[in-house]
Design an enzyme around this catalytic site. Sequence first.
Site, mmCIF file in Angstrom:
data_model
loop_
_atom_site.group_PDB
_atom_site.id
_atom_site.type_symbol
_atom_site.label_atom_id
_atom_site.label_comp_id
_atom_site.label_asym_id
_atom_site.label_seq_id
_atom_site.Cartn_x
_atom_site.Cartn_y
_atom_site.Cartn_z
ATOM 1 N N ALA A 15 0.838 -1.203 0.000
ATOM 2 C CA ALA A 15 0.000 0.000 0.000
ATOM 3 C C ALA A 15 0.871 1.251 0.000
ATOM 4 O O ALA A 15 0.654 2.183 0.768
ATOM 5 C CB ALA A 15 -0.957 -0.017 1.189
ATOM 6 N N MET A 37 1.369 3.622 -5.312
ATOM 7 C CA MET A 37 0.580 3.026 -6.387
ATOM 8 C C MET A 37 -0.477 2.074 -5.838
ATOM 9 O O MET A 37 -1.614 2.053 -6.329
ATOM 10 C CB MET A 37 1.524 2.306 -7.361
ATOM 11 C CG MET A 37 0.958 2.101 -8.730
ATOM 12 S SD MET A 37 0.553 3.644 -9.605
ATOM 13 C CE MET A 37 2.148 4.027 -10.313
ATOM 14 N N ASN A 83 7.040 -1.657 -12.085
ATOM 15 C CA ASN A 83 8.090 -1.097 -12.934
ATOM 16 C C ASN A 83 9.293 -2.009 -13.050
ATOM 17 O O ASN A 83 9.812 -2.452 -12.042
ATOM 18 C CB ASN A 83 8.607 0.180 -12.259
ATOM 19 C CG ASN A 83 8.255 1.380 -13.065
ATOM 20 O OD1 ASN A 83 7.966 1.281 -14.249
ATOM 21 N ND2 ASN A 83 8.297 2.527 -12.414
ATOM 22 N N ALA A 113 2.124 7.941 -8.854
ATOM 23 C CA ALA A 113 1.673 8.030 -7.467
ATOM 24 C C ALA A 113 2.856 8.327 -6.582
ATOM 25 O O ALA A 113 3.941 7.802 -6.794
ATOM 26 C CB ALA A 113 1.019 6.716 -7.041
ATOM 27 N N LYS A 121 8.879 0.919 -21.567
ATOM 28 C CA LYS A 121 8.949 1.654 -20.305
ATOM 29 C C LYS A 121 10.308 1.453 -19.633
ATOM 30 O O LYS A 121 10.836 2.364 -18.990
ATOM 31 C CB LYS A 121 7.813 1.205 -19.375
ATOM 32 C CG LYS A 121 7.593 2.189 -18.247
ATOM 33 C CD LYS A 121 6.322 1.930 -17.467
ATOM 34 C CE LYS A 121 6.189 2.964 -16.352
ATOM 35 N NZ LYS A 121 5.235 2.538 -15.322
ATOM 36 N N ASN A 134 12.956 3.971 -17.791
ATOM 37 C CA ASN A 134 13.434 3.763 -16.424
ATOM 38 C C ASN A 134 14.924 3.464 -16.363
ATOM 39 O O ASN A 134 15.608 3.867 -15.419
ATOM 40 C CB ASN A 134 12.655 2.613 -15.772
ATOM 41 C CG ASN A 134 11.233 3.040 -15.432
ATOM 42 O OD1 ASN A 134 10.996 4.169 -15.037
ATOM 43 N ND2 ASN A 134 10.285 2.134 -15.621
ATOM 44 N N ASN A 188 16.001 6.983 -14.438
ATOM 45 C CA ASN A 188 16.081 6.673 -13.008
ATOM 46 C C ASN A 188 17.520 6.679 -12.505
ATOM 47 O O ASN A 188 17.877 7.444 -11.612
ATOM 48 C CB ASN A 188 15.432 5.311 -12.728
ATOM 49 C CG ASN A 188 13.961 5.445 -12.376
ATOM 50 O OD1 ASN A 188 13.598 6.147 -11.459
ATOM 51 N ND2 ASN A 188 13.113 4.782 -13.128
ATOM 52 N N GLU A 228 15.339 0.288 -6.772
ATOM 53 C CA GLU A 228 14.910 -0.892 -7.531
ATOM 54 C C GLU A 228 15.831 -1.146 -8.721
ATOM 55 O O GLU A 228 15.438 -1.783 -9.695
ATOM 56 C CB GLU A 228 13.467 -0.680 -8.003
ATOM 57 C CG GLU A 228 12.515 -0.481 -6.829
ATOM 58 C CD GLU A 228 11.054 -0.440 -7.233
ATOM 59 O OE1 GLU A 228 10.220 -0.889 -6.446
ATOM 60 O OE2 GLU A 228 10.764 0.049 -8.359
#
Lengths: 314, 314
Positions: free
Chosen positions: A8, A11, A105, A131, A189, A193, A197, A275
Amino acid sequence: MKIVILGAGGMGSRFGLMLKKAGKDVTLLDGWDKNIEAIREHGIRANYNGEEVQVDIDIYPIDDFDPDLKADLLIVFTKAMQLEDAIQATRSIVTDQTKVLCLMNGIGYDDILRKYFDDEQIVLGNTMWTAGLEGPGRPKLFGNGYVNLLNLGKSEEAAAAAKDIVALLDEAGLNGVYEKEIFYLIYKKVCVNATMNGLCTILECNMADLGDAQASHDLINQLVKEVVDVANAEGVEMDLDEMIEHVGECFNRETIGGHFPSMYQDLITNKRLTEIDYINGAVAQKGKKLNVPTPYNQFLTSLVHTKEQLLGAK
Amino acid sequence: MKIVILGAGGMGSRFGLMLKKAGKDVTLLDGWDKNIEAIREHGIRANYNGEEVQVDIDIYPIDDFDPDLKADLLIVFTKAMQLEDAIQATRSIVTDQTKVLCLMNGIGYDDILRKYFDDEQIVLGNTMWTAGLEGPGRPKLFGNGYVNLLNLGKSEEAAAAAKDIVALLDEAGLNGVYEKEIFYLIYKKVCVNATMNGLCTILECNMADLGDAQASHDLINQLVKEVVDVANAEGVEMDLDEMIEHVGECFNRETIGGHFPSMYQDLITNKRLTEIDYINGAVAQKGKKLNVPTPYNQFLTSLVHTKEQLLGAK
């Protein structure tokens, strides 16, 4: 239909909030005590496109929920490196009938999911929603987005179930799209990233500034080339020039260029582990397996890990 | 013997000061107005192992010196990217009899020098002396060091002249060593510079902290491997494990580990352009020519250039 969302954070809270507002039966499972407390006390209180929105929603610790809880749909939105542990801790809620939706992601999640679930159960995709989290129970939800997804299973039942998920997302305003070329979109995507990133995190800049620094383009082009090479070797057809142009859209100051990518926020702002292993690291890993050289992605992975260690990230 | 030193930064000032103190005839040429003014007014005022030392010494702008000035020995200590312009601006001081000594950090200077001078004139080497600059005319000179050098020319005269330079340096306490394996030693130093300089600059850390971050070792080992591969392809025999161990000595907090490399000082402290093109960039360039892959050195070169541009370095 019982929906359980694993994780939670920003996202997971977005999906939870939007599905709950649409009248769906949603339960959250999370590992962050303060987040659980806040949501139990006040519900999710979101800054939702500038308006304050409040939604009450069930939430339990990932290791302390009703043993009878069973999910029809499990949506996984953990941090990448927590996914496998989270799946193991919550195996009891997944039955043969449960579908598992992963929109996280990066790449390589299908390999993790396949260790625990049958292809017929797995629905893979990505999302263009964004988010953030301003504090426990307080997501910040701006802008518009959509969800691309596809069933991994080959059966008609698997396809029908994935289309049901599309319909469910649409009811909640999450804009589902059933998408045959899902791996193409996931890699597309990853091109973004794998460049924005890591580089913005190492150089501590936003995307527009990165683009203005002309010397960055050699780095970006080489990183994207390796992603495209790996995708092509996996049988996912990608065009290098098209991907470089796509990544270049991030530099636009009028749209998203002023944004600091989530990895920057994790490591530089919050001193949290990144990540990177599920983005550049996963590209390098796949490259190794497929005999595709990926030194730029490997370099950036090690560089980000070095910075994590220097900053004492946790 | 007329000695002209081209470039009166930290290292040029050290050599100028030590040679002048030993009674040698030394003239400095420099491109930084404030430095020239300060040295004309007060001489070089050095923090020399903690003591204040002052030495008067002639200094002229690189583009405004006595047209009759001729050097028996020209020592070049410019910034790497200024070397070729500086040589062009001062060609009139070099005769057929002049020897040109280059001890600058990095590789590829021999290619530049050979464009303007005969092999018989060129003496190449490196130095383990250190030097910093606290302000115009104010070098900070700590510790001990030595100079390795070798004549590029094959003649006995060239060797004899190089040995004369060794003797000259010894008289000034600069500890000259006539060294047959000079390219081995130059590459050995490049192994250190190609790792510590760029990585500490990008990650904004000292060498000991870099070493403590375990993830940096993959980066360091790969960068060194490429340097060794290039050296070996050039016929300079290098051992990878030995070089990795040599670089590892930089991590020692008891000795030099707390030090921020000169590139860090250039870019992070002073917002100046770096010499990356003459270290990692030169390795990548040579790699290209020799068909040796050098993606890690290329990546680090572009990354440092990107950071230069982001910081508006000049």
